[in-house]
Design a protein around this motif. Structure first.
Motif, PDB file in Angstrom:
ATOM      1  N   ILE A  50       0.840  -1.208   0.000  1.00  0.00           N
ATOM      2  CA  ILE A  50       0.000   0.000   0.000  1.00  0.00           C
ATOM      3  C   ILE A  50       0.873   1.255   0.000  1.00  0.00           C
ATOM      4  CG2 ILE A  50      -1.622   1.356   1.404  1.00  0.00           C
ATOM      5  CD1 ILE A  50      -2.905  -1.388   2.186  1.00  0.00           C
ATOM      6  N   GLU A  95       2.418   1.660  -3.438  1.00  0.00           N
ATOM      7  CA  GLU A  95       1.421   2.111  -4.412  1.00  0.00           C
ATOM      8  C   GLU A  95       1.107   3.596  -4.282  1.00  0.00           C
ATOM      9  OE1 GLU A  95      -1.930  -0.471  -3.787  1.00  0.00           O
ATOM     10  OE2 GLU A  95      -0.806  -2.241  -4.448  1.00  0.00           O
ATOM     11  N   SER A  96       1.377   4.174  -3.121  1.00  0.00           N
ATOM     12  CA  SER A  96       1.072   5.599  -2.911  1.00  0.00           C
ATOM     13  C   SER A  96       1.947   6.487  -3.794  1.00  0.00           C
ATOM     14  CB  SER A  96       1.255   5.985  -1.445  1.00  0.00           C
ATOM     15  OG  SER A  96       2.630   6.131  -1.112  1.00  0.00           O
ATOM     16  N   GLU A 150      -5.556  -1.750   5.125  1.00  0.00           N
ATOM     17  CA  GLU A 150      -6.251  -0.623   4.504  1.00  0.00           C
ATOM     18  C   GLU A 150      -6.237   0.630   5.374  1.00  0.00           C
ATOM     19  OE1 GLU A 150      -7.681  -3.797   4.797  1.00  0.00           O
ATOM     20  OE2 GLU A 150      -7.007  -4.281   2.758  1.00  0.00           O
ATOM     21  N   LYS A 151      -6.052   0.467   6.696  1.00  0.00           N
ATOM     22  CA  LYS A 151      -5.999   1.614   7.595  1.00  0.00           C
ATOM     23  C   LYS A 151      -4.846   2.551   7.244  1.00  0.00           C
ATOM     24  CE  LYS A 151      -6.787   1.099  12.001  1.00  0.00           C
ATOM     25  NZ  LYS A 151      -6.683   0.597  13.385  1.00  0.00           N
ATOM     26  N   LYS A 188      -4.078   3.712   4.426  1.00  0.00           N
ATOM     27  CA  LYS A 188      -4.536   4.732   3.471  1.00  0.00           C
ATOM     28  C   LYS A 188      -5.055   5.974   4.184  1.00  0.00           C
ATOM     29  CE  LYS A 188      -5.619   1.317  -0.064  1.00  0.00           C
ATOM     30  NZ  LYS A 188      -6.694   0.652  -0.824  1.00  0.00           N
ATOM     31  N   ASP A 189      -5.463   5.842   5.435  1.00  0.00           N
ATOM     32  CA  ASP A 189      -5.993   6.973   6.193  1.00  0.00           C
ATOM     33  C   ASP A 189      -4.964   8.053   6.457  1.00  0.00           C
ATOM     34  OD1 ASP A 189      -8.399   5.599   6.292  1.00  0.00           O
ATOM     35  OD2 ASP A 189      -8.138   4.928   8.368  1.00  0.00           O
TER      36      ASP A 189
END
Length: 113
Positions: free
Chosen positions: A19, A22-23, A107-108, A110-111
């Motif tokens: 993640i 990917e950012s 997924e947290k 992404k916050d």
């Protein structure tokens, strides 16, 4: 710059790293098992996470159950246990600016990125 406290052997940590990658933002991988954190670094991370030290402990780890479970421990004792036994630290942890999150679920992450 984003930092990720990462254990390559952990599936959730690998998912968290994906993640972050990917950012497209610059990041640094901290392999905290190879380069243990100091008590001060851990305290700073806990403050950014806005949790108590016990909330960062992997209480199902054998070493926790054998060495620490059921003992009367204050926050500093718990931090010292994590410094001495980095395997006890929940993972992955992503730090960005003045915020941090434990990537469970991944997924947290992404916050904060």
């Amino acid at each position: 710059m984003i930092q990720i406290l990462h254990n390559p052997r952990c599936r959730k940590s690998r998912e968290g790293l994906a993640i972050v990658e990917e950012s497209g933002q610059p990041f640094e991988i901290v392999k905290y098992l190879d380069e243990p954190l100091s008590a001060g670094e851990l305290q700073d991370i806990i403050k950014k996470l806005k949790i108590r030290p016990i909330d960062l402990v992997r209480t199902n780890e054998a070493i926790w159950k054998q060495e620490f479970k059921g003992k009367s421990m204050n926050d500093n004792d718990i931090i010292d246990a994590m410094v001495s036994n980095p395997k006890l630290i929940e993972r992955p942890i992503v730090i960005h600016k003045n915020k941090a999150v434990v990537g469970r679920p991944p997924e947290k992450i992404k916050d904060i990125i």
